[in-house]
Design a protein around this motif. Sequence first.
Motif, PDB file in Angstrom:
ATOM      1  N   PHE A   4       0.880  -1.167   0.000  1.00  0.00           N
ATOM      2  CA  PHE A   4       0.000   0.000   0.000  1.00  0.00           C
ATOM      3  C   PHE A   4       0.913   1.210   0.000  1.00  0.00           C
ATOM      4  CE2 PHE A   4      -2.804   3.312   1.284  1.00  0.00           C
ATOM      5  CZ  PHE A   4      -4.103   2.879   1.039  1.00  0.00           C
ATOM      6  N   PHE A   5       0.658   2.190  -0.891  1.00  0.00           N
ATOM      7  CA  PHE A   5       1.456   3.413  -0.996  1.00  0.00           C
ATOM      8  C   PHE A   5       0.698   4.574  -0.370  1.00  0.00           C
ATOM      9  CE2 PHE A   5       3.522   2.082  -5.340  1.00  0.00           C
ATOM     10  CZ  PHE A   5       4.281   1.123  -4.689  1.00  0.00           C
ATOM     11  N   LEU A   6       1.368   5.344   0.470  1.00  0.00           N
ATOM     12  CA  LEU A   6       0.772   6.521   1.100  1.00  0.00           C
ATOM     13  C   LEU A   6       1.751   7.675   1.013  1.00  0.00           C
ATOM     14  CD1 LEU A   6      -1.433   7.840   2.919  1.00  0.00           C
ATOM     15  CD2 LEU A   6      -0.120   6.993   4.879  1.00  0.00           C
ATOM     16  N   GLY A   7       1.350   8.743   0.305  1.00  0.00           N
ATOM     17  CA  GLY A   7       2.212   9.916   0.237  1.00  0.00           C
ATOM     18  C   GLY A   7       2.070  10.659  -1.069  1.00  0.00           C
ATOM     19  N   ALA A   8       2.841  11.718  -1.187  1.00  0.00           N
ATOM     20  CA  ALA A   8       2.886  12.573  -2.378  1.00  0.00           C
ATOM     21  C   ALA A   8       1.521  13.192  -2.675  1.00  0.00           C
ATOM     22  CB  ALA A   8       3.414  11.785  -3.580  1.00  0.00           C
ATOM     23  N   SER A   9       1.390  13.783  -3.845  1.00  0.00           N
ATOM     24  CA  SER A   9       0.128  14.392  -4.276  1.00  0.00           C
ATOM     25  C   SER A   9      -0.735  13.319  -4.927  1.00  0.00           C
ATOM     26  CB  SER A   9       0.407  15.516  -5.272  1.00  0.00           C
ATOM     27  OG  SER A   9       0.898  14.954  -6.480  1.00  0.00           O
ATOM     28  N   PRO A  10      -2.025  13.605  -5.127  1.00  0.00           N
ATOM     29  CA  PRO A  10      -2.884  12.599  -5.768  1.00  0.00           C
ATOM     30  C   PRO A  10      -2.360  12.139  -7.136  1.00  0.00           C
ATOM     31  CG  PRO A  10      -4.242  14.304  -4.784  1.00  0.00           C
ATOM     32  CD  PRO A  10      -2.807  14.778  -4.685  1.00  0.00           C
TER      33      PRO A  10
END
Length: 189
Positions: free
Chosen positions: A50-56
């Motif tokens: 699961f990736f969480l971060g950066a801009s949409p």
Amino acid sequence: MSADYIAADSMSTVFASRLVTDSPLAERVATTDWFHSAAEAASLHGIKFFFLGASPSVITRAARRAKRYYPALRIVGWRDGYFDREKIEDVAAEIDASGADILWIGVGNPEQVLLAHRFKTLVPRLTWVRTCGGLFDFLSGTASRAPVAMQKCGLEWAYRVARDPRRLAWRYATTNVHAGYLMAKYSHS
């Protein structure tokens, strides 16, 4: 605060190890490079990311490119890092519902370290919570890595500051000095 694992993701750590230990670190293990080995292993063993971060837009592009590079990789979810921190339980529920084994958090330091500890508590089923700094920018293709010679000399941070001074100059000016101080204070030969 504690961690189960600490990676030598900076050349300053490698250089310091040469000064204070009889068994210095052989090399830097940059998360941006190491991610690819992790993705290959995860693809073979069915480990879910699961990736969480950066801009949409950046996180979406990073997830799609990772899937293109590693078609068997199970990326079970992603979301940007600009969520209301008071709603962290909702984000944790989303991560938990995804069935992820590994959570990659790239929201910058020190916040990503603090969030890693929170998510490890809120989603105990996670095998690993891995901070990853600018990985999503590099993985998405929206930022470039420093030339290899600069990386080997420990100057990747300077390359990043030159490319994004408004965001990174103050951060590196304060965190690099603070990290140097802490290494000097707590390192014993």
